[in-house]
Design a protein around this motif. Structure first.
Motif, mmCIF file in Angstrom:
data_model
loop_
_atom_site.group_PDB
_atom_site.id
_atom_site.type_symbol
_atom_site.label_atom_id
_atom_site.label_comp_id
_atom_site.label_asym_id
_atom_site.label_seq_id
_atom_site.Cartn_x
_atom_site.Cartn_y
_atom_site.Cartn_z
ATOM 1 N N THR A 1 -24.451 -2.661 -50.562
ATOM 2 C CA THR A 1 -23.287 -1.794 -50.663
ATOM 3 C C THR A 1 -23.024 -1.558 -52.139
ATOM 4 O O THR A 1 -22.638 -2.456 -52.856
ATOM 5 C CB THR A 1 -22.058 -2.464 -50.032
ATOM 6 O OG1 THR A 1 -22.375 -2.844 -48.706
ATOM 7 C CG2 THR A 1 -20.877 -1.522 -50.015
ATOM 8 N N THR B 1 -20.722 -0.443 -54.480
ATOM 9 C CA THR B 1 -19.310 -0.109 -54.608
ATOM 10 C C THR B 1 -19.077 0.767 -55.833
ATOM 11 O O THR B 1 -19.425 0.388 -56.945
ATOM 12 C CB THR B 1 -18.470 -1.393 -54.727
ATOM 13 O OG1 THR B 1 -18.767 -2.236 -53.614
ATOM 14 C CG2 THR B 1 -16.992 -1.072 -54.744
ATOM 15 N N ARG C 1 -12.301 3.233 -50.269
ATOM 16 C CA ARG C 1 -12.915 3.407 -48.950
ATOM 17 C C ARG C 1 -13.540 2.071 -48.559
ATOM 18 O O ARG C 1 -14.201 1.437 -49.370
ATOM 19 C CB ARG C 1 -14.011 4.479 -48.974
ATOM 20 C CG ARG C 1 -13.484 5.882 -49.168
ATOM 21 C CD ARG C 1 -14.588 6.906 -49.077
ATOM 22 N NE ARG C 1 -15.645 6.644 -50.055
ATOM 23 C CZ ARG C 1 -16.941 6.634 -49.776
ATOM 24 N NH1 ARG C 1 -17.366 6.871 -48.561
ATOM 25 N NH2 ARG C 1 -17.827 6.404 -50.717
ATOM 26 N N PHE C 2 -13.329 1.638 -47.312
ATOM 27 C CA PHE C 2 -13.828 0.351 -46.846
ATOM 28 C C PHE C 2 -14.557 0.509 -45.520
ATOM 29 O O PHE C 2 -14.320 1.465 -44.783
ATOM 30 C CB PHE C 2 -12.667 -0.646 -46.669
ATOM 31 C CG PHE C 2 -11.887 -0.877 -47.930
ATOM 32 C CD1 PHE C 2 -12.320 -1.775 -48.878
ATOM 33 C CD2 PHE C 2 -10.715 -0.164 -48.181
ATOM 34 C CE1 PHE C 2 -11.615 -1.984 -50.047
ATOM 35 C CE2 PHE C 2 -9.993 -0.349 -49.343
ATOM 36 C CZ PHE C 2 -10.452 -1.266 -50.269
ATOM 37 N N ARG C 3 -15.454 -0.428 -45.233
ATOM 38 C CA ARG C 3 -16.150 -0.452 -43.956
ATOM 39 C C ARG C 3 -16.212 -1.893 -43.463
ATOM 40 O O ARG C 3 -16.590 -2.781 -44.223
ATOM 41 C CB ARG C 3 -17.567 0.118 -44.108
ATOM 42 C CG ARG C 3 -18.373 0.075 -42.825
ATOM 43 C CD ARG C 3 -19.630 0.901 -42.931
ATOM 44 N NE ARG C 3 -19.271 2.323 -43.012
ATOM 45 C CZ ARG C 3 -19.970 3.221 -43.680
ATOM 46 N NH1 ARG C 3 -21.039 2.863 -44.349
ATOM 47 N NH2 ARG C 3 -19.594 4.485 -43.708
ATOM 48 N N VAL D 1 -17.914 -4.741 -41.199
ATOM 49 C CA VAL D 1 -19.240 -4.997 -40.633
ATOM 50 C C VAL D 1 -19.201 -6.306 -39.854
ATOM 51 O O VAL D 1 -18.644 -7.295 -40.323
ATOM 52 C CB VAL D 1 -20.289 -5.097 -41.772
ATOM 53 C CG1 VAL D 1 -21.649 -5.442 -41.227
ATOM 54 C CG2 VAL D 1 -20.349 -3.802 -42.547
ATOM 55 N N THR E 1 -16.329 -11.143 -39.556
ATOM 56 C CA THR E 1 -16.584 -9.816 -40.098
ATOM 57 C C THR E 1 -16.578 -9.860 -41.619
ATOM 58 O O THR E 1 -16.047 -10.784 -42.221
ATOM 59 C CB THR E 1 -15.512 -8.800 -39.645
ATOM 60 O OG1 THR E 1 -14.233 -9.266 -40.058
ATOM 61 C CG2 THR E 1 -15.545 -8.598 -38.147
ATOM 62 N N THR F 1 -15.677 -7.211 -44.938
ATOM 63 C CA THR F 1 -15.115 -5.927 -45.338
ATOM 64 C C THR F 1 -15.874 -5.463 -46.563
ATOM 65 O O THR F 1 -15.812 -6.089 -47.611
ATOM 66 C CB THR F 1 -13.620 -6.065 -45.656
ATOM 67 O OG1 THR F 1 -12.961 -6.610 -44.519
ATOM 68 C CG2 THR F 1 -13.019 -4.710 -45.985
ATOM 69 N N ARG F 2 -16.603 -4.388 -46.433
ATOM 70 C CA ARG F 2 -17.381 -3.857 -47.548
ATOM 71 C C ARG F 2 -16.564 -2.777 -48.249
ATOM 72 O O ARG F 2 -16.072 -1.857 -47.599
ATOM 73 C CB ARG F 2 -18.693 -3.268 -47.050
ATOM 74 C CG ARG F 2 -19.609 -4.291 -46.377
ATOM 75 C CD ARG F 2 -21.010 -3.726 -46.283
ATOM 76 N NE ARG F 2 -21.931 -4.577 -45.570
ATOM 77 C CZ ARG F 2 -22.537 -5.640 -46.086
ATOM 78 N NH1 ARG F 2 -22.267 -5.997 -47.320
ATOM 79 N NH2 ARG F 2 -23.383 -6.345 -45.382
ATOM 80 N N LEU G 1 -16.711 0.354 -50.162
ATOM 81 C CA LEU G 1 -17.622 1.441 -50.510
ATOM 82 C C LEU G 1 -17.195 2.076 -51.828
ATOM 83 O O LEU G 1 -18.023 2.492 -52.625
ATOM 84 C CB LEU G 1 -17.653 2.491 -49.405
ATOM 85 C CG LEU G 1 -18.069 1.995 -48.016
ATOM 86 C CD1 LEU G 1 -17.988 3.121 -47.012
ATOM 87 C CD2 LEU G 1 -19.465 1.410 -48.053
#
Length: 124
Positions: free
Chosen positions: A32, A34, A40-42, A44, A51, A53-54, A56
């Motif tokens: 990822t 960044t 903005r987050f994703r 996974v 989980t 939290t990436r 972006l």
């Protein structure tokens, strides 16, 4: 780096026969990268019902200055030892030197894994 398990070739170039099919735990994902910008987050899914939290993209950093932590706005990436091209592309990784409104700081967290940027102020 994506790890897809054991190679199909030996060091000598000879072929290795597969022992079994690939397993789910051997799955690798692309890094990822960044960037500095609108947050903005994703989210996974990971192993063990947890989980990650990436991040972006993000423009906020928690900067530690002499035992006191302030929330600062990221303006630019000054230096990144992981890859010289990351400076031009404004990509934040652990160890990157970032310019904030609270001064220059070095990133101590992994934004692609935790979803946040923690940094320590650098005295210059």
């Amino acid at each position: 780096m994506q790890d897809q398990g054991r190679s199909i070739r030996k060091r000598t170039g000879g072929r290795l026969r597969p022992i079994r099919n690939r397993k789910k735990h051997q799955l690798g994902r692309l890094p990822t990268e960044t960037q500095v910008g609108e947050p903005r987050f994703r989210v996974v899914d990971t192993r063990g019902n947890t989980t990650k939290t990436r991040a972006l993209a993000t423009d906020v950093a928690n900067v530690n200055k002499g035992g006191e932590t302030v929330e600062a706005t990221i303006e630019d990436v000054v230096e990144n030892d992981a890859n010289p091209n990351y400076v031009r592309r404004n990509i934040i990784t652990k160890g990157a030197l970032i310019e904030t409104d609270a001064g220059t700081a070095r990133v101590t967290s992994r934004p692609g894994q935790t979803g946040q940027v923690n940094a320590v102020a650098v005295d210059e």
